[in-house]
Design a protein around this motif. Structure first.
Motif, PDB file in Angstrom:
ATOM      1  N   PRO A  53       0.839  -1.205   0.000  1.00  0.00           N
ATOM      2  CA  PRO A  53       0.000   0.000   0.000  1.00  0.00           C
ATOM      3  C   PRO A  53       0.873   1.254   0.000  1.00  0.00           C
ATOM      4  O   PRO A  53       1.956   1.279   0.594  1.00  0.00           O
ATOM      5  N   GLY A  54       0.390   2.286  -0.661  1.00  0.00           N
ATOM      6  CA  GLY A  54       1.120   3.547  -0.701  1.00  0.00           C
ATOM      7  C   GLY A  54       0.168   4.706  -0.925  1.00  0.00           C
ATOM      8  O   GLY A  54      -1.046   4.540  -0.950  1.00  0.00           O
ATOM      9  N   TYR A  55       0.732   5.876  -1.098  1.00  0.00           N
ATOM     10  CA  TYR A  55      -0.081   7.069  -1.348  1.00  0.00           C
ATOM     11  C   TYR A  55       0.709   8.006  -2.246  1.00  0.00           C
ATOM     12  O   TYR A  55       1.945   7.930  -2.328  1.00  0.00           O
ATOM     13  N   PHE A  56      -0.015   8.893  -2.936  1.00  0.00           N
ATOM     14  CA  PHE A  56       0.608   9.804  -3.891  1.00  0.00           C
ATOM     15  C   PHE A  56       1.001  11.122  -3.227  1.00  0.00           C
ATOM     16  O   PHE A  56       0.280  11.657  -2.381  1.00  0.00           O
ATOM     17  N   THR A  57       2.142  11.643  -3.667  1.00  0.00           N
ATOM     18  CA  THR A  57       2.542  13.011  -3.348  1.00  0.00           C
ATOM     19  C   THR A  57       2.794  13.738  -4.668  1.00  0.00           C
ATOM     20  O   THR A  57       3.123  13.111  -5.681  1.00  0.00           O
ATOM     21  N   THR A 208       3.323  15.062 -12.580  1.00  0.00           N
ATOM     22  CA  THR A 208       3.998  13.823 -12.196  1.00  0.00           C
ATOM     23  C   THR A 208       3.759  13.605 -10.715  1.00  0.00           C
ATOM     24  O   THR A 208       3.893  14.541  -9.921  1.00  0.00           O
ATOM     25  N   LEU A 209       3.400  12.383 -10.345  1.00  0.00           N
ATOM     26  CA  LEU A 209       3.168  12.056  -8.945  1.00  0.00           C
ATOM     27  C   LEU A 209       4.189  11.029  -8.473  1.00  0.00           C
ATOM     28  O   LEU A 209       4.772  10.300  -9.282  1.00  0.00           O
ATOM     29  N   THR A 210       4.364  10.980  -7.177  1.00  0.00           N
ATOM     30  CA  THR A 210       5.257   9.987  -6.578  1.00  0.00           C
ATOM     31  C   THR A 210       4.456   9.100  -5.641  1.00  0.00           C
ATOM     32  O   THR A 210       3.760   9.601  -4.754  1.00  0.00           O
ATOM     33  N   ALA A 211       4.536   7.797  -5.873  1.00  0.00           N
ATOM     34  CA  ALA A 211       3.905   6.831  -4.968  1.00  0.00           C
ATOM     35  C   ALA A 211       4.897   6.508  -3.857  1.00  0.00           C
ATOM     36  O   ALA A 211       5.969   5.957  -4.105  1.00  0.00           O
ATOM     37  N   GLN A 212       4.548   6.874  -2.639  1.00  0.00           N
ATOM     38  CA  GLN A 212       5.396   6.630  -1.471  1.00  0.00           C
ATOM     39  C   GLN A 212       4.943   5.324  -0.818  1.00  0.00           C
ATOM     40  O   GLN A 212       3.772   5.163  -0.512  1.00  0.00           O
ATOM     41  N   PHE A 213       5.881   4.397  -0.600  1.00  0.00           N
ATOM     42  CA  PHE A 213       5.526   3.141   0.070  1.00  0.00           C
ATOM     43  C   PHE A 213       6.765   2.564   0.747  1.00  0.00           C
ATOM     44  O   PHE A 213       7.890   3.056   0.565  1.00  0.00           O
ATOM     45  N   SER A 214       6.551   1.536   1.549  1.00  0.00           N
ATOM     46  CA  SER A 214       7.647   0.906   2.284  1.00  0.00           C
ATOM     47  C   SER A 214       7.553  -0.606   2.151  1.00  0.00           C
ATOM     48  O   SER A 214       6.454  -1.159   2.020  1.00  0.00           O
ATOM     49  N   ILE A 215       8.709  -1.264   2.183  1.00  0.00           N
ATOM     50  CA  ILE A 215       8.736  -2.724   2.147  1.00  0.00           C
ATOM     51  C   ILE A 215       9.536  -3.237   3.341  1.00  0.00           C
ATOM     52  O   ILE A 215      10.389  -2.528   3.880  1.00  0.00           O
ATOM     53  N   ASP A 279      -4.508  13.227 -15.983  1.00  0.00           N
ATOM     54  CA  ASP A 279      -4.939  14.126 -14.912  1.00  0.00           C
ATOM     55  C   ASP A 279      -6.061  13.516 -14.069  1.00  0.00           C
ATOM     56  O   ASP A 279      -6.969  14.208 -13.612  1.00  0.00           O
ATOM     57  N   GLU A 280      -5.989  12.200 -13.857  1.00  0.00           N
ATOM     58  CA  GLU A 280      -7.002  11.510 -13.046  1.00  0.00           C
ATOM     59  C   GLU A 280      -6.562  11.337 -11.597  1.00  0.00           C
ATOM     60  O   GLU A 280      -7.394  11.168 -10.711  1.00  0.00           O
ATOM     61  N   LEU A 281      -5.270  11.347 -11.363  1.00  0.00           N
ATOM     62  CA  LEU A 281      -4.742  11.052 -10.041  1.00  0.00           C
ATOM     63  C   LEU A 281      -4.509  12.329  -9.256  1.00  0.00           C
ATOM     64  O   LEU A 281      -4.248  13.389  -9.820  1.00  0.00           O
ATOM     65  N   ARG A 282      -4.598  12.223  -7.938  1.00  0.00           N
ATOM     66  CA  ARG A 282      -4.436  13.373  -7.069  1.00  0.00           C
ATOM     67  C   ARG A 282      -3.528  13.016  -5.884  1.00  0.00           C
ATOM     68  O   ARG A 282      -3.519  11.868  -5.421  1.00  0.00           O
ATOM     69  N   VAL A 287      -2.885   3.968  -3.180  1.00  0.00           N
ATOM     70  CA  VAL A 287      -2.569   3.173  -4.358  1.00  0.00           C
ATOM     71  C   VAL A 287      -1.884   1.885  -3.908  1.00  0.00           C
ATOM     72  O   VAL A 287      -1.273   1.835  -2.835  1.00  0.00           O
ATOM     73  N   LYS A 288      -1.998   0.843  -4.715  1.00  0.00           N
ATOM     74  CA  LYS A 288      -1.299  -0.414  -4.465  1.00  0.00           C
ATOM     75  C   LYS A 288      -0.183  -0.556  -5.493  1.00  0.00           C
ATOM     76  O   LYS A 288      -0.420  -0.443  -6.692  1.00  0.00           O
ATOM     77  N   ILE A 289       1.016  -0.792  -4.999  1.00  0.00           N
ATOM     78  CA  ILE A 289       2.180  -0.926  -5.875  1.00  0.00           C
ATOM     79  C   ILE A 289       2.537  -2.397  -5.976  1.00  0.00           C
ATOM     80  O   ILE A 289       2.842  -3.041  -4.965  1.00  0.00           O
ATOM     81  N   ASN A 290       2.453  -2.952  -7.199  1.00  0.00           N
ATOM     82  CA  ASN A 290       2.756  -4.369  -7.414  1.00  0.00           C
ATOM     83  C   ASN A 290       4.234  -4.489  -7.794  1.00  0.00           C
ATOM     84  O   ASN A 290       4.604  -4.484  -8.965  1.00  0.00           O
ATOM     85  N   LEU A 291       5.073  -4.602  -6.771  1.00  0.00           N
ATOM     86  CA  LEU A 291       6.526  -4.530  -6.963  1.00  0.00           C
ATOM     87  C   LEU A 291       7.098  -5.883  -7.376  1.00  0.00           C
ATOM     88  O   LEU A 291       6.978  -6.866  -6.646  1.00  0.00           O
ATOM     89  N   PRO A 292       7.741  -5.980  -8.548  1.00  0.00           N
ATOM     90  CA  PRO A 292       8.361  -7.240  -8.977  1.00  0.00           C
ATOM     91  C   PRO A 292       9.554  -7.581  -8.084  1.00  0.00           C
ATOM     92  O   PRO A 292      10.294  -6.686  -7.667  1.00  0.00           O
ATOM     93  N   TYR A 293       9.733  -8.865  -7.797  1.00  0.00           N
ATOM     94  CA  TYR A 293      10.891  -9.271  -7.019  1.00  0.00           C
ATOM     95  C   TYR A 293      11.619 -10.479  -7.602  1.00  0.00           C
ATOM     96  O   TYR A 293      12.748 -10.771  -7.222  1.00  0.00           O
ATOM     97  N   LYS A 294      10.980 -11.195  -8.567  1.00  0.00           N
ATOM     98  CA  LYS A 294      11.639 -12.354  -9.147  1.00  0.00           C
ATOM     99  C   LYS A 294      10.990 -12.696 -10.477  1.00  0.00           C
ATOM    100  O   LYS A 294       9.782 -12.538 -10.637  1.00  0.00           O
ATOM    101  N   LYS A 295      11.790 -13.182 -11.425  1.00  0.00           N
ATOM    102  CA  LYS A 295      11.272 -13.571 -12.732  1.00  0.00           C
ATOM    103  C   LYS A 295      11.452 -15.072 -12.929  1.00  0.00           C
ATOM    104  O   LYS A 295      12.558 -15.597 -12.806  1.00  0.00           O
ATOM    105  N   LEU A 296      10.339 -15.764 -13.209  1.00  0.00           N
ATOM    106  CA  LEU A 296      10.365 -17.211 -13.497  1.00  0.00           C
ATOM    107  C   LEU A 296      10.292 -17.398 -15.008  1.00  0.00           C
ATOM    108  O   LEU A 296       9.323 -16.984 -15.645  1.00  0.00           O
ATOM    109  N   LYS A 297      11.321 -18.003 -15.591  1.00  0.00           N
ATOM    110  CA  LYS A 297      11.355 -18.160 -17.048  1.00  0.00           C
ATOM    111  C   LYS A 297      10.336 -19.195 -17.530  1.00  0.00           C
ATOM    112  O   LYS A 297       9.795 -19.077 -18.622  1.00  0.00           O
TER     113      LYS A 297
END
Length: 373
Positions: A53-57, A208-215, A279-282, A287-297
């Motif tokens: 989970p994150g939020y826009f700035t 331009t917006l920035t999605a702030q989140f933590s892992i 211009d839809e985002l504020r 927002v939910k960030i679907n962060l990639p962490y591994k690629k399976l061939k």
């Protein structure tokens, strides 16, 4: 003879009945085998993701302030309006600042006149010294007066610049382009901005917006272990999702990772840049960030509808080489193309899994599998 013949006939009839009954039972058993649809898993290259989970700035947030004191004469925008950089937003009463400019101009003119006199006097006494018409002390005093006149000009110039700047502050302009919030003061209010600047409104640049989140720190290690995250193409195109459906799909670029772990939370702060071209985002939106962490061939994929759940977790019904049902627990990954599910462990690409009528089969049951695509 007749008795033997009768006995033989009875034995023959009994044998035929037993044989017929045996065939009938065998036929009924075969009819009892359930016909089920089965499929082989698909394989494809899949990128595994974790959702955070994150939020826009905003790209920029600027408070527009009043730096002078006076009555607010006008407000030249509508609340929430988009304004361009340099647009006039407010006008503040400027009479005393205009007077201050005129006074500073007069003082500068006086200082320049005094300097001209001091220069002429210095030149005269210096020449007179050559014929001993004046003392050396008079020359020193004349030079001191000249230097003081030059300093007075600099002070007058500084005062004029300050007065001119303050007069300019009476017209409040937009320092950036963006959306303006509602005004903090109504027209006619007295603004006391000389002692401390007063916030009149705020501008947001949302291009331009920035999605702030933590892992979590262990997830960070997983990310760094599996990829060179700075060069991973998937991190230049991170998928975003929202609690409600919006008009377009959005992707972001992972641009920042904090250099340290927050010891109070055990997490690392990240930022993802998003082009807000529709211009839809504020700012402030979640927002939910679907962060990639591994690629399976060659990820194993099954129909998501074929999965069942019990108290131990997810499982599939797999048909073995003897056409018997095998209850098979599996570990699952993300959904793929809306209908397929990534299987991380439990089956192989050669496993046949039941795709329909899961309620009709049980573990160990003999079935007639039909391969479907």
């Amino acid at each position: 003879m007749n008795t033997k013949f009768i006995s033989s006939g009875i034995l023959l009839i009994a044998t035929m009945l037993v044989s017929s009954c045996s065939k009938s039972h065998s036929h009924n058993y075969e009819d009892a085998e359930e016909t089920v649809d089965v499929a082989f898993p698909e394989t494809d290259s899949v990128t595994l993701t974790n959702t955070y989970p994150g939020y826009f700035t905003p790209e920029a947030k600027v408070d527009v302030v009043g730096r002078v004191s006076g009555q607010l004469l006008s407000k030249n925008f509508s609340n929430g309006q988009y304004v361009n950089k340099g647009s006039v937003l407010f006008r503040i009463e400027a009479s005393k600042y205009r007077d201050a400019v005129q006074q500073a101009q007069a003082e500068l003119a006086t200082a320049k006149s005094s300097k001209d006199y001091a220069q002429s006097h210095y030149d005269a006494v210096k020449k007179a010294l050559e014929s001993d018409a004046v003392s050396k002390m008079e020359v020193i005093q004349a030079e001191s007066d000249l230097r003081q006149a030059e300093a007075d000009i600099k002070n007058a110039q500084a005062a004029l610049e300050t007065a001119t700047t303050n007069l300019g502050y009476c017209t409040v302009i937009a320092p950036i382009s963006g959306y303006v919030t509602s005004a903090s003061y109504d027209v006619g209010s007295y603004i006391n901005g000389e002692g401390s600047p007063v916030i009149l409104t705020t501008l947001y640049n949302n291009s331009t917006l920035t999605a702030q989140f933590s892992i979590e720190d262990e997830k960070l290690l997983e990310l760094l272990h599996n990829n060179d995250y700075r060069n991973m193409p998937e991190l230049r195109n991170v998928e975003l999702s929202f609690s409600d459906t919006i008009g377009h799909r959005y992707y972001g670029d992972l641009t920042y990772m904090a250099p340290m772990v927050d010891t109070s939370t055990g997490t690392v702060a990240l930022q993802c840049k998003i082009d807000n071209k529709y211009d839809e985002l504020r700012p402030g939106m979640f927002v939910k960030i679907n962060l990639p962490y591994k690629k399976l061939k060659k990820a194993i994929l099954v129909k998501d509808s074929a999965l069942s759940t019990d108290q131990l977790g997810k499982y599939l019904y797999v048909v073995n080489d003897s056409d018997k049902i095998v209850y098979t627990p599996v570990s699952i990954g993300p959904l793929y193309h809306d209908s397929l599910r990534v299987i991380l462990s439990g089956i192989s690409p050669d496993s046949r899994y039941v795709t329909k009528a899961m309620l009709k089969v049980t573990d160990g049951m003999k079935v007639k599998p039909i391969i479907v695509k």
